[in-house]
Design an enzyme around this catalytic site. Sequence first.
Site, short mmCIF file in Angstrom:
data_model
loop_
_atom_site.label_atom_id
_atom_site.label_comp_id
_atom_site.label_asym_id
_atom_site.label_seq_id
_atom_site.Cartn_x
_atom_site.Cartn_y
_atom_site.Cartn_z
N ARG A 85 -4.87 -56.03 5.99
CA ARG A 85 -3.44 -56.32 6.12
C ARG A 85 -2.97 -56.14 7.55
O ARG A 85 -3.19 -55.11 8.16
CB ARG A 85 -2.63 -55.40 5.19
CG ARG A 85 -1.12 -55.49 5.34
CD ARG A 85 -0.60 -56.75 4.68
NE ARG A 85 0.83 -56.93 4.95
CZ ARG A 85 1.80 -56.52 4.12
NH1 ARG A 85 1.49 -55.92 3.01
NH2 ARG A 85 3.06 -56.71 4.42
N ARG A 94 0.08 -62.48 3.89
CA ARG A 94 -0.66 -61.23 3.87
C ARG A 94 -1.90 -61.30 2.98
O ARG A 94 -1.92 -61.97 1.95
CB ARG A 94 0.22 -60.05 3.47
CG ARG A 94 0.89 -60.05 2.10
CD ARG A 94 2.18 -60.86 1.99
NE ARG A 94 3.19 -60.53 2.98
CZ ARG A 94 4.18 -59.68 2.79
NH1 ARG A 94 4.30 -59.05 1.65
NH2 ARG A 94 5.07 -59.48 3.72
N ASP A 97 -0.56 -57.15 -0.46
CA ASP A 97 0.71 -56.41 -0.44
C ASP A 97 0.78 -55.60 -1.72
O ASP A 97 0.61 -56.13 -2.82
CB ASP A 97 1.88 -57.41 -0.39
CG ASP A 97 3.22 -56.73 -0.27
OD1 ASP A 97 3.33 -55.73 0.48
OD2 ASP A 97 4.18 -57.17 -0.91
N ASP A 99 3.32 -53.08 -3.60
CA ASP A 99 4.66 -52.50 -3.61
C ASP A 99 4.83 -51.60 -4.83
O ASP A 99 4.45 -51.98 -5.95
CB ASP A 99 5.72 -53.61 -3.65
CG ASP A 99 5.82 -54.35 -2.32
OD1 ASP A 99 5.34 -53.82 -1.30
OD2 ASP A 99 6.40 -55.45 -2.30
P1 ADP Z 1 7.40 -56.21 2.03
O1 ADP Z 1 8.85 -55.82 1.86
O2 ADP Z 1 7.25 -57.69 2.25
O3 ADP Z 1 6.52 -55.70 0.93
P2 ADP Z 1 5.83 -54.51 3.75
O4 ADP Z 1 4.76 -54.49 2.72
O5 ADP Z 1 5.43 -54.76 5.18
O6 ADP Z 1 6.95 -55.57 3.40
O7 ADP Z 1 6.60 -53.13 3.65
C1 ADP Z 1 7.51 -52.75 4.64
C2 ADP Z 1 7.89 -51.29 4.41
O8 ADP Z 1 8.56 -51.15 3.18
C3 ADP Z 1 6.74 -50.31 4.33
O9 ADP Z 1 6.40 -49.79 5.58
C4 ADP Z 1 7.26 -49.22 3.38
O10 ADP Z 1 7.48 -48.01 4.07
C5 ADP Z 1 8.59 -49.77 2.91
N1 ADP Z 1 8.87 -49.56 1.49
C6 ADP Z 1 10.04 -49.08 1.04
N2 ADP Z 1 10.04 -48.99 -0.30
C7 ADP Z 1 8.83 -49.45 -0.72
C8 ADP Z 1 8.25 -49.60 -2.00
N3 ADP Z 1 8.91 -49.27 -3.13
N4 ADP Z 1 6.98 -50.10 -2.08
C9 ADP Z 1 6.32 -50.46 -0.93
N5 ADP Z 1 6.83 -50.32 0.32
C10 ADP Z 1 8.08 -49.83 0.44
MG MG Z 2 4.98 -54.38 0.69
#
Ligand code: ADP
Ligand code: MG
Length: 155
Positions: A85, A94, A97, A99
């Site tokens: 990533r 990406r 990812d 989340d």
């Molecule tokens: P995206 O929003 O597209 O998933 P990223 O994966 O680059 O973007 O994540 C950006 C930031 O979002 C991470 O550095 C992380 O600290 C933050 N973040 C905040 N809440 C969450 C969550 N619930 N899950 C994953 N990342 C999170």
């Molecule tokens: Mg993310």
Amino acid sequence: MRDPVTAYVALGANLGKPAQAVCDALVQIGELPETKVVRHSSLYRSAPVDSSGPDYVNAVAEIATRLDAVELLRQLQLIETAAGRERPYRNAPRTLDLDLLLYGGARIDSARLQVPHPRMGERAFVLVPLAEIAPGLVPPGQLDAVSGQGLTLLK
Ligand code: ADP
Ligand code: MG
């Protein structure tokens, strides 16, 4: 020791071999300390939303974990990094990812982590796989609202 917490993780990938990346990540999440994958959704294909490049492959996993939410996010980010990533710009395509959608009933609003994930309610690629494995967590009206977003089951 603390009781395990039920958490939900959204997986997405649109570079390299996205279906393979999602399957590998499901295995790796199950190998995290104090964590097991309880069930996961089918794999879905979706056109990029607020992003670009090839179609995404998406899935959602239900896990049981004794990691706290911040440590879980850190471990998920290590899996993302190991999958190659990169973050050249916001919403870039990406390789992987991960989340964190929900962590038990927790509400977390810190700079690094927001739970429930603030955008999960708007995205078919999250709500449809989540409803497949945990229908009680997704109100039908919410599913209806995103039904226009192109999402297909991956064969
Ligand atoms: P995206 O929003 O597209 O998933 P990223 O994966 O680059 O973007 O994540 C950006 C930031 O979002 C991470 O550095 C992380 O600290 C933050 N973040 C905040 N809440 C969450 C969550 N619930 N899950 C994953 N990342 C999170
Ligand atoms: Mg993310």
